[in-house]
Enzyme design. Sequence first.
Site, PDB file in Angstrom:
ATOM      1  CG  ASN A  11      -1.858   1.137   1.302  1.00  0.00           C
ATOM      2  OD1 ASN A  11      -1.791   2.047   0.476  1.00  0.00           O
ATOM      3  ND2 ASN A  11      -2.733   1.117   2.280  1.00  0.00           N
ATOM      4  NE  ARG A  95      -6.252   1.535  -0.082  1.00  0.00           N
ATOM      5  CZ  ARG A  95      -6.292   2.649   0.620  1.00  0.00           C
ATOM      6  NH1 ARG A  95      -5.243   3.048   1.291  1.00  0.00           N
ATOM      7  NH2 ARG A  95      -7.389   3.361   0.668  1.00  0.00           N
ATOM      8  CG  HIS A 184     -13.432   3.037   3.122  1.00  0.00           C
ATOM      9  ND1 HIS A 184     -14.186   4.016   3.713  1.00  0.00           N
ATOM     10  CD2 HIS A 184     -12.159   3.295   3.442  1.00  0.00           C
ATOM     11  CE1 HIS A 184     -13.387   4.849   4.371  1.00  0.00           C
ATOM     12  NE2 HIS A 184     -12.138   4.424   4.222  1.00  0.00           N
ATOM     13  N   GLY A 214     -13.515   4.598  10.363  1.00  0.00           N
ATOM     14  CA  GLY A 214     -12.138   4.755  10.834  1.00  0.00           C
ATOM     15  C   GLY A 214     -11.826   6.239  10.850  1.00  0.00           C
ATOM     16  CG  ASN A 215      -8.120   8.293  11.352  1.00  0.00           C
ATOM     17  OD1 ASN A 215      -8.544   8.930  12.318  1.00  0.00           O
ATOM     18  ND2 ASN A 215      -7.035   7.543  11.414  1.00  0.00           N
ATOM     19  N   GLY A 216     -11.238   7.768   8.019  1.00  0.00           N
ATOM     20  CA  GLY A 216     -12.202   7.998   6.949  1.00  0.00           C
ATOM     21  C   GLY A 216     -13.417   7.134   7.249  1.00  0.00           C
ATOM     22  NE  ARG A 245     -10.751  12.033   4.653  1.00  0.00           N
ATOM     23  CZ  ARG A 245     -10.692  10.750   4.291  1.00  0.00           C
ATOM     24  NH1 ARG A 245     -11.540  10.265   3.417  1.00  0.00           N
ATOM     25  NH2 ARG A 245      -9.776   9.963   4.793  1.00  0.00           N
ATOM     26  NE  ARG A 289      -8.374   5.055  21.508  1.00  0.00           N
ATOM     27  CZ  ARG A 289      -7.503   4.141  21.099  1.00  0.00           C
ATOM     28  NH1 ARG A 289      -7.224   3.128  21.863  1.00  0.00           N
ATOM     29  NH2 ARG A 289      -6.921   4.235  19.938  1.00  0.00           N
ATOM     30  CB  ILE A 336     -15.143   4.692  15.055  1.00  0.00           C
ATOM     31  CG1 ILE A 336     -14.076   5.795  15.094  1.00  0.00           C
ATOM     32  CG2 ILE A 336     -16.394   5.117  15.813  1.00  0.00           C
ATOM     33  CD1 ILE A 336     -14.474   7.094  14.401  1.00  0.00           C
ATOM     34  N   GLY A 337     -15.995   1.743  14.528  1.00  0.00           N
ATOM     35  CA  GLY A 337     -17.069   0.744  14.462  1.00  0.00           C
ATOM     36  C   GLY A 337     -16.769  -0.484  15.302  1.00  0.00           C
ATOM     37  CD  GLU A 389      -9.506  -1.373   4.310  1.00  0.00           C
ATOM     38  OE1 GLU A 389      -9.067  -1.086   5.442  1.00  0.00           O
ATOM     39  OE2 GLU A 389      -9.809  -0.522   3.464  1.00  0.00           O
TER      40      GLU A 389
END
Length: 419
Positions: A11, A95, A184, A214-216, A245, A289, A336-337, A389
Amino acid sequence: MLNANYALVLNCGSSSLKFAIIDPQTGNEILSGLAECLLTDEARFIYRQQGDKHQCSLSQVTDHQVADHQKAIDKLVAIIEKQQLGSSIKAVGHRVVHGGEAFVDSVLVDEAVKLKIEALNPLAPLHNPANLVGINAAQAAFPHLPQVAVFDTAFHQTMPKQAFTYALPRNFYTDHGVRKYGFHGTSHQYVAQQAANLLQQPANKLCLVTAHLGNGCSLASVKEGKSVDTSMGLTPLAGLVMGTRCGDIDPGILHFMTDNLGLTSQQVNELLNKKSGLLGLSQHSNDCRALLHAEQQGDELAKLALDVFCYQLAKSIAAHAVPLGRLDALVFTGGIGENAAPIRARVLDQLCLLGFVLDETANQDTVAGQAGQITLAQSTTALVIPTNEERVIAGDALRVSQVNAHQNNVRQNSVSQIN
Ligand code: ADP
């Protein structure tokens, strides 16, 4: 290890290179790491080798000699040789962020494919050129291995026209490719399949909303295994509130910022991508967090940031159920999820319209890295599923290279029969 079938996953970003050697069958990471701050004096190379999935790092090496992507890959080659992993690696999976409309699946890289990826640079100016640098460096380092490009956008190419078309003058699409592409894709595809496994139902019978947070952050409507809508757009700036964003805002704000506030287009772009979202709202952090902690300490702006995040997310989940006709399950994934139980609770509380009833104990007890259901029996199902991923990219690298090798064999056999 002699008979192992591993894939090397790369990546490549503009100043970084993440890598992992993965057994796609088990998901085990044999070796992983990153080179970061490339092209600067701070360039460094770090890797971890793991015996099995649950074991911590056995070794960590920092080497300040690494300077660019090619040197990073040279360093990786040396480690692979030292660890005698070379014969186990059967393909390299790259990726690639933007596949436009040209790529609906992962593909074996050849010169024509590289030209098509390059032609998509205007749609992903920060990512696709860097992805190509990685491909070229890997081709030089592993000339005997098949190289496979795996696109963030490919999974969403099944969206129907009414989902991907913007209400702009038609030529923006026909001449410039301005449409919704979504991102994603590997994550949404992976967790949709894992959800089917968990629910013990075929993926092509299920209607799911998958939430990669996540961050995105993005949502996908996955109908019978196919993406039929998603929240990100032409770029990964659209849709949900994210770490830095803004997600969806009134497009008139852009005009207001340039014409009333005198910001340049570059400043606007920077502001919307890097200074907005949770960070901009809270004036404190982009990290969920840290904001949950600050909110507990009475920080009003942290509370506002999380309230806006959860409200927009809940509203958008409901919207993403529309193209499905029915909703079999909602899937939470991403940092986050997977980890933020209070966020999941706040989102589901706002979605009673869709029949969600939280199982508070299950939600609290969900352990990081494990899949599980967080709703009660009478509720519409919500699941937590860790994403992976890299495993999708590794799996695709082997799948595509094996299909190609098989086709080559068939071709050679038929040529030799004709001869
Ligand atoms: P990336 O998109 O960079 O891969 P991740 O998927 O790692 O990002 O997600 C990062 C986000 O996950 C951050 O906002 C972080 O605060 C959040 N996160 C991670 N662990 C927790 C946790 N235990 N509680 C709340 N948020 C968490």
